[in-house]
Structures are given as structure tokens and as C-alpha cells.
Scaffold this motif. Structure first.
Motif, short mmCIF file in Angstrom:
data_model
loop_
_atom_site.label_atom_id
_atom_site.label_comp_id
_atom_site.label_asym_id
_atom_site.label_seq_id
_atom_site.Cartn_x
_atom_site.Cartn_y
_atom_site.Cartn_z
N VAL A 178 26.88 9.17 15.97
CA VAL A 178 27.97 9.95 15.36
C VAL A 178 29.33 9.28 15.70
N ASN A 179 29.88 8.93 14.72
CA ASN A 179 31.28 7.90 14.79
C ASN A 179 32.32 8.86 15.39
N ARG A 180 32.40 10.20 15.24
CA ARG A 180 33.32 10.61 16.05
C ARG A 180 33.30 10.87 17.47
N TYR A 181 31.96 10.60 18.05
CA TYR A 181 31.75 10.76 19.30
C TYR A 181 32.84 10.08 20.40
N ALA A 182 33.31 8.99 19.84
CA ALA A 182 34.12 8.06 20.72
C ALA A 182 35.60 8.70 20.73
N THR A 183 35.87 9.59 19.77
CA THR A 183 37.35 10.09 19.78
C THR A 183 37.52 11.41 20.20
N VAL A 184 36.44 12.34 20.78
CA VAL A 184 36.55 13.74 20.99
C VAL A 184 36.54 13.89 22.64
N ASP A 185 37.03 14.97 22.96
CA ASP A 185 37.10 15.21 24.29
C ASP A 185 35.69 15.67 24.89
N ALA A 186 35.73 16.04 26.22
CA ALA A 186 34.43 16.15 26.78
C ALA A 186 33.62 17.47 26.30
N GLY A 206 15.82 17.78 17.95
CA GLY A 206 14.76 17.24 18.27
C GLY A 206 15.04 15.58 18.59
N LEU A 207 16.07 14.97 18.27
CA LEU A 207 16.19 13.56 18.23
C LEU A 207 15.53 12.89 19.62
N ASP A 208 15.31 11.62 19.55
CA ASP A 208 14.80 11.04 20.68
C ASP A 208 15.92 10.30 21.45
N HIS A 209 16.90 10.18 20.93
CA HIS A 209 18.03 9.33 21.67
C HIS A 209 19.21 9.58 20.87
N PHE A 210 20.40 9.19 21.48
CA PHE A 210 21.78 9.36 20.86
C PHE A 210 22.50 8.02 21.22
N ALA A 211 22.74 7.15 20.38
CA ALA A 211 23.46 5.96 20.51
C ALA A 211 24.95 6.05 20.26
N VAL A 212 25.42 4.72 20.73
CA VAL A 212 26.94 4.60 20.67
C VAL A 212 27.25 3.22 20.70
N ASN A 229 18.70 3.79 14.84
CA ASN A 229 19.79 4.36 14.94
C ASN A 229 20.53 4.52 13.68
N VAL A 230 20.53 6.10 13.09
CA VAL A 230 20.94 6.42 11.93
C VAL A 230 22.43 6.64 12.16
N ILE A 231 23.21 6.14 11.48
CA ILE A 231 24.71 6.15 11.77
C ILE A 231 25.10 7.13 10.49
N VAL A 232 24.99 8.63 10.63
CA VAL A 232 24.98 9.42 9.71
C VAL A 232 26.16 9.85 9.15
N ASN A 233 26.29 10.13 7.91
CA ASN A 233 27.75 10.47 7.36
C ASN A 233 27.38 11.80 6.59
N GLY A 234 28.00 13.15 6.70
CA GLY A 234 27.68 14.20 5.85
C GLY A 234 29.10 15.08 5.88
N PRO A 235 28.71 16.40 5.56
CA PRO A 235 29.99 17.13 5.51
C PRO A 235 30.48 17.60 6.83
N ASN A 236 29.65 17.99 7.62
CA ASN A 236 30.16 18.10 9.01
C ASN A 236 29.22 17.80 10.14
N ARG A 271 25.42 19.43 10.41
CA ARG A 271 24.56 18.99 9.16
C ARG A 271 24.24 17.51 9.46
N GLU A 272 24.97 16.55 9.97
CA GLU A 272 24.91 15.08 9.94
C GLU A 272 23.60 15.34 11.11
N VAL A 273 23.86 15.75 12.15
CA VAL A 273 22.61 15.61 13.63
C VAL A 273 21.55 16.36 12.96
N GLU A 274 21.65 17.52 12.27
CA GLU A 274 20.45 18.29 11.60
C GLU A 274 19.65 17.32 10.68
N ALA A 275 20.43 16.79 9.87
CA ALA A 275 19.59 15.68 8.88
C ALA A 275 19.02 14.61 9.60
#
Length: 312
Positions: free
Chosen positions: A14-22, A36-42, A285-292, A295-299
Motif C-alpha cells: 500500500v503506497n500510502r503506508y510510508a506516509t501515514v502515522d502510527a 486474509g493476506l499472507d504478508h504486507f510488503a514495503v 506483492n500486489v501494488i494495488v491502486n483503487g478508490p480507497n 477496497r484496495e486491500v480487500e481486492a
């Protein structure tokens, strides 16, 4: 030499992960767990193009500390920009924090030579620095004092303790022939991006050939793929999400990446990815772009279900 392959693992970047707060980071990790994802990548950049970036190991540590179940990986960490000894220290710490849940994806970068120069590194030396750094890190994580005298890296009687009880896989990225052979000589798999399934399979074969030439025993490989995509009700909507995002990040029009960066429904994206699994990819690693973000993570969770069913 025939290597064993790991089961298919599907996660998101999730590209915005690097720019948001804790608090927002915790929410995004929670969404990934619920999907139900297996991992979260950065990703990892020090100062990319306009100065943007995020330290990959620091970001991965926040994921591993937030979740007790998600794995994490760097996709990819620009290893030649750092000295290998402090990097080995960080990897050993991550191995204590989350044994068996971190995969170290590394690359030499190159889209922005100024980023490399800003770190005091000659861009022309990136490959040789990578080779030396990988040897030093693997030796340090194996335990015991390490001596190494290279062109760019030299250490004497250096030790990192405690030694990880569960090894940290190191997966080497890069599309060049040198990078693929580097993965065979020093890595535990290959990390691809912007390649066709046919090219992906050929790269895996070339990596295995290089591993055999180096006398490395067959082992379980984790071969990975970063793939930008757009998710929508149809292709036009999906392109409207991924096209501007890629162009803003790389400064290059989307049509330059289009053939490797699918846009459409989750079914279409899962169908696009399936041939890569057949070619030897075991981590997506699916670098997903969607409406919000929701939806991105759900997709990605839906893509995971479809892809794993197709592979099975």
C-alpha cells in the motif's frame, strides 16, 4: 540442480503506508489481516526523485510489531546504499522480533542515480557493492566472527549476536543478467518486476544454473514478483487509478508499464498473475491502486483466493 518451491503467498504493498502515522499504519495492517493476506510488503528509498522515501527495514518492523500473523518483506531494500554490518544487526533484531516472518528482498536500485550519489556511493559500483555486502551479511547471520576483505567492504573479526534461530531468506531483485546470476550465487530466490511470464521462467532457470555453477546445494527458493495494478469495476476505471499513480511515482507515462501492470477486475488481475505462478513465482506483492484503502486491500484478498485456487 532442481530446487524446491514454497507455497504461493499473496500480499499487498500500500503506497500510502510510508506516509501515514502510527494509528493509520495499524489500521492498514488490520485491513490486511481481515482480508486474509499472507504478508504486507514495503518499499525502500532514501531520497527518490523528489526526495520521497521510507526506510524499508523500519517500515517492516512496524508491520511485524503490529501483527502477530502477517509476514513482511522488503521489495526491495537498496542494500548498496548501506554498510552491511548495521544492516545485519537490523536483520538479526527482526529475526528476534518475528522469527520466520520476514523476507529480505534486496536490489541495487538505479531508477534515480542521484539517490545513489546522495548516499556517497558511485552508481557504477552498485553491483560489486551488492555482491560483497551479501556475502558479509550471510556470513554474519550464520554466526561467528567474520573476516572479509573486498574492494568496497572490509570487516575484521565482526560478530552479530544472537544468531537468528530461523534463517532470514534473502531474495535478490533485478532484471539484468548480472542480477539474476547474483540471485543464484548469493540469494534464496529471485525478485522480479516488469517481466513477462516467459521471461520470468527463463530468469528462474538462469538463476538455478548460476547456483549450480557456484556449487550451491538445491534448497527451497522463494521467487517473488512485484506487480503494480489498478482495481475497478472495469478497465477504464482501474486505469484511472493505477496510471496516474505510476506516472507520479516514476515520472514516466503509464503506457510504458502497461503490459506488465494489469488494470481491471479482480478476476482479470488473478488471471494475469496465474502464468507467473506456473513459471515459478511463489510470492506476489500486489501494488494495488483503487478508490480507497479499504477496497484496495480487500481486492488483494480476493485476488489471493482466486490465484491460490487456480494454482491448486
Amino acid at each position: 540442480m532442481t530446487a524446491h518451491r514454497a507455497p504461493v503467498s499473496v500480499g499487498c504493498i500500500v503506497n500510502r503506508y510510508a506516509t501515514v502515522d502510527a494509528a493509520e499504519r495499524r489500521r492498514l495492517v488490520g485491513l490486511a489481516e481481515a482480508a486474509g493476506l499472507d504478508h504486507f510488503a514495503v518499499g525502500d528509498h532514501v531520497s527518490f526523485r523528489t526526495g520521497v522515501g521510507s526506510d524499508g527495514l523500519l517500515a517492516a518492523s512496524t508491520i511485524l510489531a503490529t501483527s502477530a500473523k502477517l509476514a513482511a518483506n522488503t521489495a526491495v531494500y537498496l542494500l548498496p546504499l548501506r554498510h552491511p554490518v548495521p544492516v545485519a544487526r537490523q536483520l538479526a533484531d527482526l529475526a528476534v522480533l518475528a522469527p520466520g516472518r520476514f523476507l529480505f528482498g534486496v536490489g541495487i536500485g538505479g531508477e534515480d542515480p542521484h539517490e545513489v550519489e546522495s548516499c556517497g556511493v558511485d552508481p557504477k559500483t552498485r553491483g560489486r557493492r551488492m555482491d560483497e555486502s551479501l556475502q558479509v551479511i550471510r556470513a554474519l547471520l550464520a554466526g561467528g566472527p567474520v573476516d572479509f576483505a573486498g574492494e568496497h567492504v572490509a570487516v575484521e573479526q565482526v560478530e552479530i549476536a544472537p544468531t537468528p534461530t530461523v534463517p532470514v531468506p534473502i531474495v535478490v531483485g533485478g532484471r539484468s543478467e548480472a542480477a539474476i546470476r547474483r540471485a543464484g550465487r548469493f540469494g534464496d530466490g529471485w525478485f522480479g518486476i516488469w517481466v513477462s511470464p516467459e521471461r520470468y521462467g527463463a530468469a528462474i532457470a538462469a538463476m538455478e544454473e548460476a547456483a549450480a555453477e557456484a556449487g550451491r546445494a538445491a534448497t527451497e527458493r522463494v521467487n517473488a514478483l512485484n506487480v503494480w495494478c489498478g482495481v475497478g469495476e472495469d478497465r477504464d476505471e482501474a486505469v484511472g487509478y493505477v496510471g496516474p499513480a505510476m506516472q507520479a511515482y516514476y515520472g514516466i507515462p503509464y503506457d510504458r508499464f502497461e503490459r506488465w501492470s494489469p488494470a481491471g477486475t479482480v478476476d482479470e488481475i488473478a488471471s494475469f498473475l496465474s502464468p507467473y505462478a506456473e513459471a515459478g513465482c511463489s510470492l506476489f506483492n500486489v501494488i494495488v491502486n483503487g478508490p480507497n484503502p479499504e477496497r484496495e486491500v480487500e481486492a488483494v484478498g480476493e485476488i489471493r483466493q482466486l490465484l491460490q485456487a487456480a494454482v491448486a
